[in-house]
Design a protein around this motif. Sequence first.
Motif, mmCIF file in Angstrom:
data_model
loop_
_atom_site.group_PDB
_atom_site.id
_atom_site.type_symbol
_atom_site.label_atom_id
_atom_site.label_comp_id
_atom_site.label_asym_id
_atom_site.label_seq_id
_atom_site.Cartn_x
_atom_site.Cartn_y
_atom_site.Cartn_z
ATOM 1 N N VAL B 250 -39.460 4.996 9.050
ATOM 2 C CA VAL B 250 -40.660 4.155 9.138
ATOM 3 C C VAL B 250 -40.889 3.850 10.611
ATOM 4 C CG1 VAL B 250 -39.329 2.025 8.749
ATOM 5 C CG2 VAL B 250 -41.803 2.021 8.377
ATOM 6 N N ARG B 251 -42.149 3.927 11.005
ATOM 7 C CA ARG B 251 -42.525 3.712 12.409
ATOM 8 C C ARG B 251 -43.720 2.804 12.439
ATOM 9 N NH1 ARG B 251 -41.288 9.263 15.317
ATOM 10 N NH2 ARG B 251 -41.485 8.353 17.340
ATOM 11 N N TRP B 252 -43.787 2.019 13.483
ATOM 12 C CA TRP B 252 -44.933 1.141 13.616
ATOM 13 C C TRP B 252 -45.289 1.002 15.095
ATOM 14 C CZ3 TRP B 252 -45.327 -4.113 15.484
ATOM 15 C CH2 TRP B 252 -46.590 -4.690 15.228
ATOM 16 N N VAL B 253 -46.554 1.136 15.402
ATOM 17 C CA VAL B 253 -47.030 0.953 16.775
ATOM 18 C C VAL B 253 -47.764 -0.372 16.819
ATOM 19 C CG1 VAL B 253 -48.490 1.872 18.607
ATOM 20 C CG2 VAL B 253 -47.230 3.431 17.137
ATOM 21 N N ALA B 254 -47.411 -1.226 17.777
ATOM 22 C CA ALA B 254 -48.041 -2.544 17.878
ATOM 23 C C ALA B 254 -49.452 -2.414 18.438
ATOM 24 C CB ALA B 254 -47.211 -3.442 18.796
ATOM 25 N N PRO B 255 -50.388 -3.244 17.936
ATOM 26 C CA PRO B 255 -51.775 -3.169 18.427
ATOM 27 C C PRO B 255 -51.932 -3.896 19.761
ATOM 28 C CG PRO B 255 -51.631 -4.797 16.708
ATOM 29 C CD PRO B 255 -50.245 -4.238 16.875
ATOM 30 N N THR B 256 -51.161 -3.522 20.731
ATOM 31 C CA THR B 256 -51.184 -4.205 22.027
ATOM 32 C C THR B 256 -51.554 -3.212 23.116
ATOM 33 O OG1 THR B 256 -48.840 -3.737 22.158
ATOM 34 C CG2 THR B 256 -49.460 -5.935 21.437
ATOM 35 N N GLU B 257 -51.915 -3.728 24.275
ATOM 36 C CA GLU B 257 -52.294 -2.852 25.378
ATOM 37 C C GLU B 257 -51.078 -2.075 25.885
ATOM 38 O OE1 GLU B 257 -54.543 -3.394 29.547
ATOM 39 O OE2 GLU B 257 -55.170 -4.699 27.916
ATOM 40 N N LEU B 258 -49.946 -2.770 25.939
ATOM 41 C CA LEU B 258 -48.682 -2.108 26.278
ATOM 42 C C LEU B 258 -48.218 -1.338 25.044
ATOM 43 C CD1 LEU B 258 -46.367 -2.112 28.511
ATOM 44 C CD2 LEU B 258 -45.257 -3.768 27.033
ATOM 45 N N PHE B 259 -47.828 -0.092 25.264
ATOM 46 C CA PHE B 259 -47.353 0.703 24.134
ATOM 47 C C PHE B 259 -46.010 0.155 23.651
ATOM 48 C CE2 PHE B 259 -44.573 4.280 22.857
ATOM 49 C CZ PHE B 259 -45.211 4.637 21.696
ATOM 50 N N MET B 260 -45.952 -0.218 22.381
ATOM 51 C CA MET B 260 -44.702 -0.689 21.783
ATOM 52 C C MET B 260 -44.562 -0.022 20.427
ATOM 53 S SD MET B 260 -44.128 -4.665 22.590
ATOM 54 C CE MET B 260 -45.720 -5.376 22.295
ATOM 55 N N GLU B 261 -43.458 0.665 20.257
ATOM 56 C CA GLU B 261 -43.240 1.372 18.996
ATOM 57 C C GLU B 261 -41.873 0.985 18.465
ATOM 58 O OE1 GLU B 261 -43.296 6.063 17.950
ATOM 59 O OE2 GLU B 261 -41.640 5.302 19.139
ATOM 60 N N PHE B 262 -41.821 0.695 17.193
ATOM 61 C CA PHE B 262 -40.556 0.338 16.558
ATOM 62 C C PHE B 262 -40.343 1.257 15.370
ATOM 63 C CE2 PHE B 262 -42.528 -3.365 18.405
ATOM 64 C CZ PHE B 262 -41.528 -3.839 19.234
ATOM 65 N N GLY B 263 -39.108 1.602 15.141
ATOM 66 C CA GLY B 263 -38.848 2.485 14.016
ATOM 67 C C GLY B 263 -37.450 2.299 13.471
ATOM 68 N N ALA B 264 -37.270 2.723 12.240
ATOM 69 C CA ALA B 264 -35.956 2.666 11.617
ATOM 70 C C ALA B 264 -35.838 3.838 10.648
ATOM 71 C CB ALA B 264 -35.774 1.347 10.881
ATOM 72 N N GLU B 265 -34.626 4.306 10.470
ATOM 73 C CA GLU B 265 -34.395 5.456 9.593
ATOM 74 C C GLU B 265 -33.181 5.191 8.711
ATOM 75 O OE1 GLU B 265 -33.739 8.210 12.691
ATOM 76 O OE2 GLU B 265 -35.863 8.528 13.104
ATOM 77 N N VAL B 266 -33.258 5.679 7.515
ATOM 78 C CA VAL B 266 -32.116 5.673 6.607
ATOM 79 C C VAL B 266 -31.905 7.117 6.196
ATOM 80 C CG1 VAL B 266 -31.202 4.833 4.438
ATOM 81 C CG2 VAL B 266 -32.771 3.411 5.747
ATOM 82 N N ALA B 267 -30.684 7.609 6.351
ATOM 83 C CA ALA B 267 -30.484 9.031 6.101
ATOM 84 C C ALA B 267 -29.144 9.282 5.436
ATOM 85 C CB ALA B 267 -30.570 9.803 7.416
ATOM 86 N N GLY B 268 -28.988 10.490 4.951
ATOM 87 C CA GLY B 268 -27.755 10.860 4.273
ATOM 88 C C GLY B 268 -26.552 10.840 5.186
#
Lengths: 302, 485
Positions: B250-268
Motif C-alpha cells: 500500500v502506498r500513499w502520496v500526501a497532497p502537499t507541495e513537498l513530495f511525501m510518500e509513505f508505504g508498507a508491504e506485507v509479504a511471504g
Amino acid sequence: MLSKLILRLAALLFALAALPASAALNVLATVPEWAALAREIGADKVNVIAATNALQDPHRIDAKPSLIARARSSQLVVANGAELEIGWLPMVLRESGNAAIQPGQPGYFEAASAVRLREVPTRLDRADGDVHAGGNPHIQTDPRNILTVAQALAARLALVDPANAEAYKANLARFSDRWKTAMARWELVAAPLRGVPVWVQHRSFPYMSDWLGLKELGALEPKAGVEPGSAHLAGILERQKVTPARMILRPAYTRASASEWLGERAHIPVVVLPFTVGGSPEAGDLFGLFDETIRRLLAGLK
Amino acid sequence: MKHHLPGALCVALAVAFPGAAFAATPAAPAADLKQLREQLRELRESYEQRIQALEKRLADTEQQATRAVSSAAAAGTTASAAVQSVVKAEARAAEAQATADSVASRPTSASAFNPAVSLIIDSKFTRLQRDPSAYRIDGFMPSGGEVGPPRKGFSLGESELAFSANVDHLFRGNARFALAEDDGAGVVEVEEVNVETLAMPAGLKLKAGRFLSGVGYINQQHPHEWDFSDAPLAYKAFFGYRLQNDGVQVRWVAPTELFMEFGAEVAGGDKYPGAERKANGAGLWTAFAHVGGDIGDSSAWQLGLSHVRANPRERGFEDNGVSNAFSGRSQTWIADFVYKWAPNGNSRERYLKVQGEYLQRRESGELSYNLDADGVAEAASAARFRQSGSYLQAVYQFMPHWRLGVRGDWLRSGTADLGTLDPTGLPILAAYNPTRQTAMVDWSPSEFSRLRLQFARDKSRNGESDNQVWLQYIMSLGAHGAHKF
C-alpha cells in the motif's frame, strides 16, 4: 512495533487527507504555453503550475518528486498530448495515485486532441528517430491552434469545475476577441514572410510555417531527435547552394552548434525563436510569444 | 541644362576659335560673319536634334524599365499565388492523408487491447581475474541471490520481457519475465507479476502479486536502468541484489507541495533475508517513506528511510562445504538519497546524478552448525549479528549521449556473536570489510540503446582482489515505459 507504525501512518494519512483543499482549482500544465492558456481562461479561478520551463526539452524530463506531488493535488492536468510527454507524464500520473487525473478522466486534458495533427508518420520505426506516432506534437506555434485549444480547454474547465462555468465562458470570449485582433495584426505584419524558404533545426515549426506560409526546405536533424553530423550538414550546405534558404529557425531549448555552423557558411542568419512562453524575456505570455516570434522572423529577413 | 547646352557650345566654340573669327573680319567682314552665323546655326540645330534623340531614347528606356518592373511584380504575384495554391493543395493532401491514416491506424478489434510489450536485451563481455563461480562476500552469510559477476568472456545476460496494460477501470496489470540461460538450459524467471489499483480514493494505491519492494532507492530499478553493470555490494549482501516480494503493498502520496510518500508491504518472505516458509501468514514486513522536491529549476532531490523485517526459519547456507541454518529475527534499516542537477533542468546536454544508500542490519536468533541430511545439527547456539553497508555513486553526462560514472562500495561485517559455536567452523563469518571501486563510461546514441565499459576492483573476498572489465550493451525494443526518478 510495526503495527504501531502502520497505525501512526494511517492516523497521519487521515489527518492530512482531512486538510481543507484550497478554493482555486489546481491545474498542472506540462508545458508553459498551456499553463499560460489555462491562466488566460481560468484567471482567478485556477491555480496553475507549469511542469517544465521554456529552456527544457519537453521530450526529456524526469518524473521528479516535485511533479508527482503537484499531480497528487491537482484537479486538472493540461497535457500537450501527441506523445510529447510520453517519457515522463504516464509515470508521474501513475505514481501520484490521483484517480481524477488519469487519462480518460475529465481531469486529464490533451491540447492535441482539439487539433488536426500534421506530419503523421506513414511508417513507425525507431530507425527513423524520435517518431511521434500521432503526428507532430508542436501545435502551439500556430495561433489558430491556440484558439481551438482555448475553446476545448474552457469547455473542460467548465466540466471539471461547474460552479465557475460562467466565468470560464466569459474569459474565453474575452480571450478570443483579443486573440483574433492580435492574429489579424500578426498576419498583416508577417505578410513579407510568405513563401520565404527556411531551414529548421528540429521539426518544431510545421504549424507556424503553415500559418505564415514559410517554406521549410528541411530539418538540420537527419532524424527527429538525432543531432546532425558534419557530413549531413555539409550535404545541407550543398543543397543551400542550389535552393537557398533565407534563414535557419531554431527553438530556444535546442543546441546552437549545428545551426550556427550552417549559418556561418551559408551566410544566412540563425533565428532563435522562443518556441513557448518564457523562451525569451519578451515572450512573457501568449501574446508576447507571437509578437516576439514574428519580430524575430522579420528581423531575420533583413 | 539641356536648353543651355547649344548656346553654351556656341560660346565655347567662339572662345576656342577666336583667331578664326577675328582673322577673317578685316578681309571679308560681312560675308564671313554671315557664313559663320550659318555654321553656328547648323551646328546648334544638329546638336539639338542629337540631344532630342538622346532624350527620347532615355525616356523610352525608362518606360521599358517601368514596364519590366511591373511585369516582374505581376510575375511575383502569380508566383506567390501559385505558392499559396500549392500550400493549400498540400494542406488538403495532408488532411486527406491524416484522415486516411487515422482510418488505417485504427486498430482492428482483436489486437486493439493488446498490452504494451517491451523487450530488453542485455549482453556482456567480461574479463575477470578470479573465478566468478567461487564468488562470495566474506564476513556475511551468503544471500543466495545472483550476486557474482557473469562467467568469463562472452555471456548472454538476462533479457527482460515485460507486458503491461490497464485491465479495466479499476486495475492495471504488469508482468516482467527474465529470460536467461543456466548451464545450457533456458530459464524463465518471474521477476514481477502484479496488479495495481487505478481508482482508489485519497491518493491510495494498492499493489498485489510479485513486485520489487519500494524500500530504498535502487531496489525498484530494473537492471537495465542501473547506472553500472551490476548492483551495489550492499544490496548483494543484504537482499541477494534486490528485495523482491510476493505480497501486498500500500502506498500513499500526501497532497502537499513537498513530495511525501509513505508505504508498507506485507509479504511471504520466502527469499533472503527471509527463508522458505511452510506456515500460514506473512514472513516479511516493510515500511518506507520518501520525501523530495526541487531546488530552483536546476536541481531535484529525494530522501528516503525504509525498514525491512523478516522472521526466517531454517535459513540455510553453505560455508566451506558445511550446511548451516539461521532462525530468528532480521531487521534492516535503509537510508537513501538521490540528487540530480542539470543546467536549467535541461538534461539533454549535461547532467549530474549523485546517489547513495546506507544499510544496517541486525539479526538475532539461533545458528545451527553442520546439518546432516535429516536436518539435525551438530551444534547450535544463540547468535547475534550487526552489519552495515553503503555505496555512493556519481554519474555525469559531460556531453550529449556520453556519461562517466564512479562508485564506491563499503561493507562492514561489524559484530558477529556466535555464542558457543566455534568460529573456525564458519570461516565466511570471520570479520572482514569488503570494498569495491568502480568506474564506467557509457554511450547512448538514443534513449533506447546503451553501450557501457566498466572497470571494477572488487575486494569482496578476503585477501583476494578481483580486477574486472565489463563491456555491456543494453537495448530496448518495443514500448518503453517511463522510468522512475
